[in-house]
Design an enzyme around this catalytic site. Structure first.
Site, short mmCIF file in Angstrom:
data_model
loop_
_atom_site.label_atom_id
_atom_site.label_comp_id
_atom_site.label_asym_id
_atom_site.label_seq_id
_atom_site.Cartn_x
_atom_site.Cartn_y
_atom_site.Cartn_z
N SER A 58 -10.35 34.72 -36.26
CA SER A 58 -11.14 34.16 -35.18
C SER A 58 -11.14 35.15 -34.03
CB SER A 58 -10.50 32.84 -34.73
OG SER A 58 -10.86 32.55 -33.41
N GLU A 77 -15.90 28.24 -47.81
CA GLU A 77 -16.79 27.48 -46.91
C GLU A 77 -18.25 27.86 -47.13
OE1 GLU A 77 -13.89 26.52 -43.10
OE2 GLU A 77 -15.28 28.19 -42.94
N HIS A 82 -8.90 9.10 -53.92
CA HIS A 82 -9.19 8.79 -52.51
C HIS A 82 -8.47 9.76 -51.57
CE1 HIS A 82 -10.56 4.90 -54.14
NE2 HIS A 82 -9.46 4.96 -54.86
N LYS A 93 -5.58 32.45 -36.48
CA LYS A 93 -6.46 31.90 -37.50
C LYS A 93 -6.71 32.83 -38.68
CE LYS A 93 -9.09 28.58 -36.68
NZ LYS A 93 -9.06 27.20 -37.20
#
Ligand code: ARG
Length: 458
Positions: free
Chosen positions: A279, A292, A158, A285
């Site tokens: 970024s 992804e 979980h 970033k």
């Protein structure tokens, strides 16, 4: 008149220009040129051997096809939409070059068995390639597992800290998945590597062909047994797409973990700069683009599977033009899966892990609570009671803002008189991990053995 069409005989009107474009597959099936030519050479050779066409014609056909192959490879072949697909583009060019001999090539054959052959030839090679790409990733995983053997991290259920595990054990879980993915590809190859040529349009052919000989020439394991089935099923392609979807689901889970582990909140791993981007507005970033994108591409591979299944659903036997739509999802899946495996293998091999962060996280979150319960069981307390005792201990820790390792013996004994000094050595992270030594467990000796086994199995 449709003079340029190979099937123009019964037509009086030319094909509508838009319909011609709409029905053509040349823009995507030209990638089958090599298979189409190889299949035609084998077919012509067999026709010659069987005395169905003159041997002199076979020689012209073979040399003509070889020239066409060279022209395509040199980028000198003009593909024509009005010739619809790769099969007719090549055949028309051949006849243009060598005349009547070229027009004899299609004897005893139909585009229906021809296209089925081409796809099988194509997929067969790609299955071998995909398996090799899976091996690349498996190697990278084993490399990480071996390099970092002994590093302890939290195992989750979980997404909550559950029990300490070895990082290598976590890596090797993906090894297991990928081994099965590879086995699925290898299994799919068995059903793909069967010759459909000889089925004709649907019913077989009136010519005395020798299918077994063609199968031999093309390195097939055997020939298909029913002409209708041969031209009308694409289950081998569906199987490949299904196996690919499962593989991508595995990669998407791995991606998700790498994305999570790269956050400043986790900081378990650092992906190499070459697999991330920055970024345009936030200077701090470093985004995990590669995992992804792999996670995202899982959607398109799953979509291709659904497209293929939906395409084939309820189609009456035998060939239907619908089936021309089989190629794009299949090709896209092949390209996507190979790309994802390649980039993933390099990324996994180059990623750096942060053992301190992993260990600190593994020590928190009451990760050794199960070990305390197991300790009590070894002291003679039934497991359910032990569970209850540890539950109360955890509650005490929460109320006092502490974790299990900080409890003193006196505190332990508030919950059970059976707890002795040896509790401390039972609840270290190392003890917790190494106590799980049955097959499949996370104990160091066990994981080391599994890594050795994996290396042998290659
Ligand atoms: N381009 C066609 C396909 O990919 C080849 C087979 C055409 N057969 C036919 N009967 N129209 O399916």
């Amino acid at each position: 008149m449709s003079k340029d069409k190979l099937w123009g005989g019964r037509f009086t009107q030319p094909t509508d220009k838009f319909v011609e474009e709409f029905t053509a597959s040349i823009n995507f099936d030209k990638r089958l040129y090599h298979q189409d030519i190889r299949g035609s050479i084998a077919h012509a050779t067999m026709l010659g051997k069987q005395g169905i066409i003159p041997v002199a014609d076979v020689e012209d056909i073979v040399s003509g096809l070889k020239t066409i192959l060279e022209q395509i490879e040199a980028g000198e072949f003009d593909f024509s939409v009005s010739l619809e697909d790769i099969h007719m583009n090549i055949e028309a060019r051949l006849s243009e070059k060598i005349g009547d001999a070229g027009k004899r090539l299609h004897t005893g054959r139909s585009r229906n068995d021809q296209v089925a052959l081409d796809i099988r030839l194509y997929l067969r090679d790609e299955l071998v390639e995909v398996s090799a790409y899976i091996d690349l990733l498996i190697d990278a995983i084993i490399h990480q597992a071996e390099e970092n053997l002994g590093v302890i991290m939290p195992g989750f259920t979980h997404l909550q800290t559950a029990q300490p595990i070895l990082f290598s054990h976590h890596m090797m879980a993906y090894h297991e998945m990928l081994k099965r993915d590879k086995a699925r590809m290898e299994d799919c190859l068995k059903r793909t590597n069967v010759l459909p040529l000889g089925a004709g349009a649907l019913a077989g052919t009136t010519f005395p062909i020798d299918r077994e000989y063609v199968a031999e020439l093309l390195d097939f394991d055997g020939v298909t047994r029913n002409s209708l089935d041969s031209v009308s099923d694409r289950d081998f392609a569906m199987e490949f797409c299904a196996a690919s979807s499962i593989l991508m689901v595995h990669l998407s889970r791995f991606s998700e973990e790498l994305i999570l582990w790269s956050t400043s909140e986790f900081k378990f791993v650092e992906l190499s700069d070459s697999f991330c981007t920055g970024s345009s507005i936030m200077p701090q970033k470093k985004n995990p683009d590669v995992p992804e994108l792999v996670r995202g591409k899982t959607g398109r591979v799953n979509g291709n599977l659904v497209a293929l299944l939906t395409l084939m659903k309820s189609l009456p036997l035998a060939y239907n033009k619908d089936m021309q739509e089989d190629k794009e999802p299949l090709f896209d899946t092949i390209d996507t899966v190979k790309g994802c495996l390649k980039v993933f293998a390099d990324m996994v091999r180059e990623m750096k892990i942060n053992p301190e962060r992993m260990k600190t996280a593994a020590a928190a979150g009451f990760s050794t609570a199960t070990d305390v319960a197991d300790y009590l069981v070894r002291k003679g307390i039934p497991f359910r009671d032990a569970h209850e005792i540890v539950g109360k201990t955890v509650r005490y820790c929460i109320e006092n803002e502490m974790d299990i390792p900080a409890l003193s013996l006196a505190e332990w004994q508030l919950f059970s008189g059976r707890i002795q000094e040896d509790i401390f050595e039972s609840i270290t992270l190392e003890a917790s991990v190494n106590a799980r030594r049955a097959t499949g467990g996370t104990a160091l000796e066990r994981v080391r053995a599994e890594i050795a086994r994996a290396k042998e199995g290659r």
